[in-house]
Design an enzyme around this catalytic site. Structure first.
Site, short mmCIF file in Angstrom:
data_model
loop_
_atom_site.label_atom_id
_atom_site.label_comp_id
_atom_site.label_asym_id
_atom_site.label_seq_id
_atom_site.Cartn_x
_atom_site.Cartn_y
_atom_site.Cartn_z
N GLY A 151 -12.03 -3.71 -8.08
CA GLY A 151 -10.76 -4.57 -8.06
C GLY A 151 -10.97 -5.96 -7.13
O GLY A 151 -10.49 -6.60 -7.46
N THR A 152 -12.34 -6.25 -7.38
CA THR A 152 -12.66 -7.56 -7.42
C THR A 152 -12.35 -8.58 -8.50
O THR A 152 -11.16 -9.53 -8.20
CB THR A 152 -14.07 -8.27 -6.21
N ASN A 200 -5.41 -2.99 3.33
CA ASN A 200 -6.55 -2.50 4.11
C ASN A 200 -6.79 -2.81 5.44
O ASN A 200 -7.49 -1.71 5.85
CB ASN A 200 -7.82 -3.27 2.92
N GLN A 204 -5.97 -0.04 -1.46
CA GLN A 204 -5.71 1.06 -1.05
C GLN A 204 -4.28 1.35 -1.36
O GLN A 204 -4.13 2.75 -0.39
CB GLN A 204 -5.20 0.28 0.21
N SER A 222 -9.17 0.10 -7.46
CA SER A 222 -10.16 0.81 -7.91
C SER A 222 -10.99 1.96 -6.98
O SER A 222 -11.05 2.88 -6.05
CB SER A 222 -11.10 -0.78 -6.84
N HIS A 260 -14.02 3.18 -6.36
CA HIS A 260 -15.06 3.71 -5.10
C HIS A 260 -13.99 3.71 -3.52
O HIS A 260 -14.73 4.02 -2.21
CB HIS A 260 -16.24 2.85 -4.89
N THR A 270 -20.39 -4.46 -22.03
CA THR A 270 -20.68 -2.96 -22.77
C THR A 270 -20.47 -1.74 -21.47
O THR A 270 -20.12 -2.39 -20.62
CB THR A 270 -22.24 -2.67 -22.60
N CYS A 329 -15.14 -7.53 5.10
CA CYS A 329 -15.82 -8.07 4.88
C CYS A 329 -15.84 -9.50 5.43
O CYS A 329 -16.31 -10.11 5.57
CB CYS A 329 -15.07 -9.11 3.50
C1 LIG Z 1 -12.03 -2.60 -1.56
C2 LIG Z 1 -10.65 -3.38 -2.05
C3 LIG Z 1 -10.57 -4.27 -3.25
C4 LIG Z 1 -11.68 -4.80 -3.68
O1 LIG Z 1 -12.43 -3.79 -4.43
P1 LIG Z 1 -13.53 -3.56 -5.17
O2 LIG Z 1 -13.82 -2.46 -6.32
O3 LIG Z 1 -14.70 -2.96 -3.96
O4 LIG Z 1 -13.86 -4.71 -5.79
C5 LIG Z 1 -9.38 -5.48 -3.45
N1 LIG Z 1 -8.38 -5.06 -2.22
C6 LIG Z 1 -8.07 -4.34 -1.13
C7 LIG Z 1 -6.82 -4.05 -0.82
C8 LIG Z 1 -9.47 -3.90 -0.93
O5 LIG Z 1 -9.29 -2.61 -0.41
#
Ligand SMILES: *Cc1c(COP(=O)(O)O)cnc(C)c1O
Length: 381
Positions: free
Chosen positions: A72-73, A153, A181, A201, A203, A239, A326
């Site tokens: 996500g980042t 989030n 989210q 994302s 995870h 890769t 975070c």
């Molecule tokens: C967790 C999150 C991210 C970051 O995603 P990562 O895969 O952990 O880098 C970005 N935006 C929101 C709203 C999130 O909850």
């Protein structure tokens, strides 16, 4: 750690074992580089193609609009920095962004500010929702990109993405939504939502960490951030992480297939939890309940600091968050809650509990009981 009661799914989720099984062959057996022309490479490439097709179909996109990233980042950074820089050639030097975005978005925006972009912040109301009028007022023919997350989030509050996208489109600006989210709980439809750029994302929906998607509508001009090889159609070097991409697609397929049933369960868990806490005094819910996902409860317990509550509950085997994951290591109050009008003390009395598909009714009742005792104890001090 199996006896921990985990209520921090907005921070991350465990990997679904079915997803793990699907990923497993791509570590030690089908380990080819997806760009290699030999048989092992072609096998890896076929798996990546299938994953891309699967994600594309589920969100109403074309396969060549799906870009795999490290999460996500990275997707957020790429969308905003890549999109804004490409728009600058049209003389657009303004970024419109909500005050409640994730740090990944805020940090990208701050970088662009140093490059000379003007930032226009969109406020939220006390329920945690951005007002459409503020978007109408902010977006102009100087706007390069409008950024509004689909679901926050910290509070779980849904934002008016479709309407915001249409305002941006009318004025020729790009529209980006961080749907990280939203992805586990709402069916993403890039056409219906009318977005140019969208991130999510793996995870956050029981897939592997370190893997994400950026949807880039075809026709949108983008600068690339990660240069290197010609991976991702020349737009993102490196890769390809085949097992993770396979895992992301399988996790997303499962979450979409089981979304209704998961959401119904989450709803009943959250309702039970709130009923169990009803006898306690001094509880407030942050964020408008009518617009929030059932998976997130952001609660304020007056007179008790969230860090001390967190610590005491952690000792009893219960995991949840103070503000966002975070922000929790720092002592700063949540920027989301302060944007909603809470003062510093109130923000520091707030915690986020986020439920997941594998939580049980017994777990939430037990947490409610432990929380009730712990709060009584801490308030007496
Ligand atoms: C967790 C999150 C991210 C970051 O995603 P990562 O895969 O952990 O880098 C970005 N935006 C929101 C709203 C999130 O909850």
């Amino acid at each position: 750690m199996s006896d921990v009661i985990y209520l921090d799914h907005a921070a991350t989720t465990p990997l679904d074992k079915r997803v793990f099984e699907k990923m497993r062959p791509y570590f030690c057996e089908c380990y080819g580089n997806a760009d290699s022309p030999h048989a092992l490479g072609r096998k890896a490439q076929a798996a990546v193609d299938a994953a891309r097709d699967c994600v594309a179909e589920l969100i109403g996109a074309k396969s060549n609009e799906i870009y795999f990233t490290s999460g996500g980042t990275e997707s957020d950074n790429w969308a905003i920095i890549g999109g804004a820089r490409a728009k600058r050639v049209e003389g657009r030097t303004q970024i419109v962004v909500s005050t409640i975005e994730h740090h990944a978005v805020l940090s990208a925006v701050e970088r662009l500010e140093k490059e000379g972009f003007e930032i226009v912040w969109l406020p939220v109301d006390e329920g945690g929702m951005v007002a459409l009028q503020s978007i109408q007022d902010a977006v102009s023919d100087k706007t390069a990109i409008v950024c509004l997350m689909a679901v926050n989030n910290e509070t779980g509050v849904k934002q008016p993405v479709e309407q915001a996208a249409s305002i941006a489109k009318e004025r020729g600006a790009l529209f980006f939504t961080d749907a990280v989210q939203a992805a586990p709980y709402m069916p993403i439809d890039v056409k219906a939502w009318g977005v140019d750029l969208l991130s999510f994302s793996s995870h956050k929906f029981y897939g592997p960490k370190g893997c994400g998607v950026l949807y880039i509508r075809s026709g949108v001009k983008m600068e690339k951030l990660v240069g290197g090889g010609e991976q991702e159609r020349g737009m993102r070097g490196g890769t390809t992480n085949v097992p993770f991409v396979v895992g992301l697609a399988e996790a997303y397929r499962l979450i979409r297939a089981e979304m209704q049933e998961n959401n119904a369960k989450l709803q009943s868990l959250a309702e039970t939890f709130m009923q169990e806490l009803a006898p306690l005094d001094g509880i407030m819910r942050n964020g408008d309940k009518a617009n929030a996902l059932p998976s997130v409860l952001n609660l304020r317990f007056s007179g008790v600091e969230n860090t001390s509550l967190l610590y005491n509950m952690d000792l009893q085997g219960v995991a949840f968050a103070a503000g966002s994951a975070c922000a929790s290591a720092s002592v700063k109050p949540s920027h989301v809650l302060t944007a909603m009008g809470l003062n510093e003390t109130q923000a520091k009395e707030s915690v986020r509990l986020s439920f997941g598909k594998d939580n049980t009714l017994e777990e939430v009742t037990r947490v409610a009981a432990l929380l009730t005792d712990t709060l009584r104890r801490l308030r007496k001090k």
